[in-house]
Design an enzyme around this catalytic site. Structure first.
Site, PDB file in Angstrom:
ATOM      1  N   HIS A 139      -4.938  -0.064 -14.752  1.00  0.00           N
ATOM      2  CA  HIS A 139      -4.316  -0.059 -13.424  1.00  0.00           C
ATOM      3  C   HIS A 139      -2.929   0.579 -13.585  1.00  0.00           C
ATOM      4  O   HIS A 139      -1.899  -0.094 -13.514  1.00  0.00           O
ATOM      5  CB  HIS A 139      -4.214  -1.504 -12.926  1.00  0.00           C
ATOM      6  CG  HIS A 139      -3.919  -1.658 -11.462  1.00  0.00           C
ATOM      7  ND1 HIS A 139      -3.499  -0.618 -10.654  1.00  0.00           N
ATOM      8  CD2 HIS A 139      -3.991  -2.752 -10.660  1.00  0.00           C
ATOM      9  CE1 HIS A 139      -3.330  -1.075  -9.432  1.00  0.00           C
ATOM     10  NE2 HIS A 139      -3.608  -2.362  -9.403  1.00  0.00           N
ATOM     11  N   ARG A 169      -2.161  -5.177  -1.970  1.00  0.00           N
ATOM     12  CA  ARG A 169      -0.932  -4.510  -2.403  1.00  0.00           C
ATOM     13  C   ARG A 169      -1.124  -3.026  -2.719  1.00  0.00           C
ATOM     14  O   ARG A 169      -0.376  -2.188  -2.222  1.00  0.00           O
ATOM     15  CB  ARG A 169      -0.367  -5.176  -3.677  1.00  0.00           C
ATOM     16  CG  ARG A 169       0.498  -6.349  -3.431  1.00  0.00           C
ATOM     17  CD  ARG A 169       0.283  -7.352  -4.525  1.00  0.00           C
ATOM     18  NE  ARG A 169      -1.075  -7.854  -4.419  1.00  0.00           N
ATOM     19  CZ  ARG A 169      -1.421  -8.865  -3.633  1.00  0.00           C
ATOM     20  NH1 ARG A 169      -0.500  -9.483  -2.953  1.00  0.00           N
ATOM     21  NH2 ARG A 169      -2.672  -9.255  -3.521  1.00  0.00           N
ATOM     22  N   THR A 170      -2.099  -2.726  -3.559  1.00  0.00           N
ATOM     23  CA  THR A 170      -2.209  -1.339  -4.025  1.00  0.00           C
ATOM     24  C   THR A 170      -2.520  -0.429  -2.848  1.00  0.00           C
ATOM     25  O   THR A 170      -1.882   0.615  -2.659  1.00  0.00           O
ATOM     26  CB  THR A 170      -3.299  -1.235  -5.108  1.00  0.00           C
ATOM     27  OG1 THR A 170      -3.086  -2.267  -6.053  1.00  0.00           O
ATOM     28  CG2 THR A 170      -3.267   0.108  -5.796  1.00  0.00           C
ATOM     29  N   LYS A 185     -25.208   4.477   2.325  1.00  0.00           N
ATOM     30  CA  LYS A 185     -26.501   5.177   2.462  1.00  0.00           C
ATOM     31  C   LYS A 185     -26.970   5.715   1.120  1.00  0.00           C
ATOM     32  O   LYS A 185     -27.946   6.434   1.048  1.00  0.00           O
ATOM     33  CB  LYS A 185     -26.346   6.348   3.446  1.00  0.00           C
ATOM     34  CG  LYS A 185     -25.907   5.941   4.830  1.00  0.00           C
ATOM     35  CD  LYS A 185     -25.614   7.196   5.663  1.00  0.00           C
ATOM     36  CE  LYS A 185     -24.688   6.857   6.823  1.00  0.00           C
ATOM     37  NZ  LYS A 185     -24.070   8.071   7.373  1.00  0.00           N
ATOM     38  N   ARG A 223      -9.928   3.154  -6.044  1.00  0.00           N
ATOM     39  CA  ARG A 223     -10.166   1.889  -6.758  1.00  0.00           C
ATOM     40  C   ARG A 223     -11.666   1.657  -6.773  1.00  0.00           C
ATOM     41  O   ARG A 223     -12.352   1.851  -5.765  1.00  0.00           O
ATOM     42  CB  ARG A 223      -9.482   0.722  -6.062  1.00  0.00           C
ATOM     43  CG  ARG A 223      -9.934  -0.602  -6.664  1.00  0.00           C
ATOM     44  CD  ARG A 223      -9.161  -1.774  -6.189  1.00  0.00           C
ATOM     45  NE  ARG A 223      -7.820  -1.779  -6.758  1.00  0.00           N
ATOM     46  CZ  ARG A 223      -6.998  -2.819  -6.650  1.00  0.00           C
ATOM     47  NH1 ARG A 223      -7.371  -3.897  -5.999  1.00  0.00           N
ATOM     48  NH2 ARG A 223      -5.801  -2.772  -7.198  1.00  0.00           N
TER      49      ARG A 223
END
Ligand code: CP
Length: 359
Positions: free
Chosen positions: A131, A53-54, A82, A103
């Site tokens: 959030h 969703r986000t 890396k 995120r």
């Protein structure tokens, strides 16, 4: 905390929050007026943790505004694999993009990222911490379905300890008049103390319950959440908590006619599929409201953007944060930053209270 970036909704005033929510309403009504508003702008989505969703609502939002996208949805497909640090990744990407949406599994990661970014940064979820754009989604859903953000009794059920959406939502709803909270969870997954203190300081009432069945008749809004498997130390701990709270048709019989059921999703087993057809269930509408709320936020952030590196703060302690999930314990170059809140020493990145012996 910076006001240039959106790390926590605390960094924006109630008037600014209202402006964003009002703009979201206009965009939802007349999306065609905004289809070129993001023309020539690039948004980077840096997702170090899975999302449906986000990530997709931010991407859809930018595309609907006529902007463009870069980014990754899996750090293994970037130079993070890396060994590139968060600071270097963000410093580089902020040369390409006008806005970064990040995120990350570590608490405080978005705050840390913002100190190395030349463009504005939006927190799309930092571990079990916050959030804020889910909260924008939730507030916009309440405006559209309940018609108000005040005078509500809000039941919040499930994993209230690890659920970052819960933490951001509580911090926002205490801003509005006469809201009351019912925290429904097992004792192990109760709301962190620092959030209860925020509720008390705001003059709001709260009660705690271990029974959804006993609480459901009293509430105007039910915010269901899943048990956050990825935040548990062991699978056994998770299994002990899983399935304790399940919203089903039987419990819905006791609920108010005007109840609205929200859920940030994804759902696991905490709401029976049979509840989806109940008109009081608005969690799928919520996902669409989230896209309009994010369109408004993107426009707000682009309007207030200026490419520059802010002065970076220096450590104010040589002690590491006691929270193993804090970004400072994973990206070791970060300065240790603490502030005093109600007499406690609190990490500025993850909000964890430090043990007295570590001060
Ligand atoms: N609500 C929410 O954050 O969902 P995703 O994890 O799918 O983005």
């Amino acid at each position: 905390m910076s006001t240039r970036h959106l790390i926590d909704l605390d960094s924006i005033s109630s008037d600014q929050l209202k402006d964003i929510l009002d703009l979201a309403k206009v965009i939802m009504k007349h999306p065609q007026y905004f289809c070129d508003s993001g023309h020539g702008k690039i948004m980077a989505t840096l997702f170090y943790e899975p999302s449906t969703r986000t990530q997709m609502s931010f991407q859809s939002a930018m595309l609907k505004l006529g902007g463009k996208l870069v980014g990754f949805d899996n750090p293994d497909s970037s130079s993070v694999s890396k060994g590139e640090s968060l600071r270097d990744t963000v410093r580089v990407v902020s040369n390409y993009a006008d806005l970064i949406v990040i995120r990350h599994p570590c608490e405080g990661a978005a705050q840390a990222a913002s100190t190395f970014s030349r463009c504005n940064v939006i927190n799309a979820g930092d571990g079990g911490h916050l959030h804020p754009t889910q909260t924008l989604t939730d507030l916009f859903t309440l405006i559209n379905t309940k018609g108000t953000l005040s005078n509500l009794t809000i039941g919040i059920c499930g994993d209230l300890k690890n659920g970052r959406t819960v933490h951001s939502l509580i911090k926002s709803l205490v801003r509005y008049k006469n809201n009351k909270f019912v925290f429904i969870s097992t004792p192990q997954l109760n709301v962190p103390d620092y959030l209860k203190q925020i509720v008390i300081n705001a003059g709001c009432e709260y009660s705690e319950s271990i029974s959804l069945s006993d609480s459901i008749s009293k509430i105007d809004v039910l915010y269901m959440t899943r048990i956050q498997r990825e935040r548990f130390e062991s699978d056994e701990d998770y299994k002990n908590q899983k399935g304790v709270f399940v919203l089903d048709k039987e419990k819905m019989k006791k609920a108010k006619y005007g109840l609205k059921i929200l859920h940030p999703l994804p759902r696991v087993d905490e709401i029976d599929y049979e509840v989806d057809d109940d008109s009081r269930a608005v969690y799928f509408d919520q996902t669409e409201y989230g896209m309009y709320a994010r369109m408004a936020l993107i426009l707000y952030m682009l309007e207030n953007s200026e490419k520059k590196l802010d002065a970076r703060p220096e450590s104010n302690s040589d002690k590491c944060c006691c929270n193993p999930r804090c970004i400072t314990n994973h990206e070791h170059y970060l300065p240790n930053l603490y502030i005093k809140v109600d007499g406690r020493t609190v990490c500025e990145y993850c909000d964890h209270t430090q043990p007295i012996c570590a001060e």
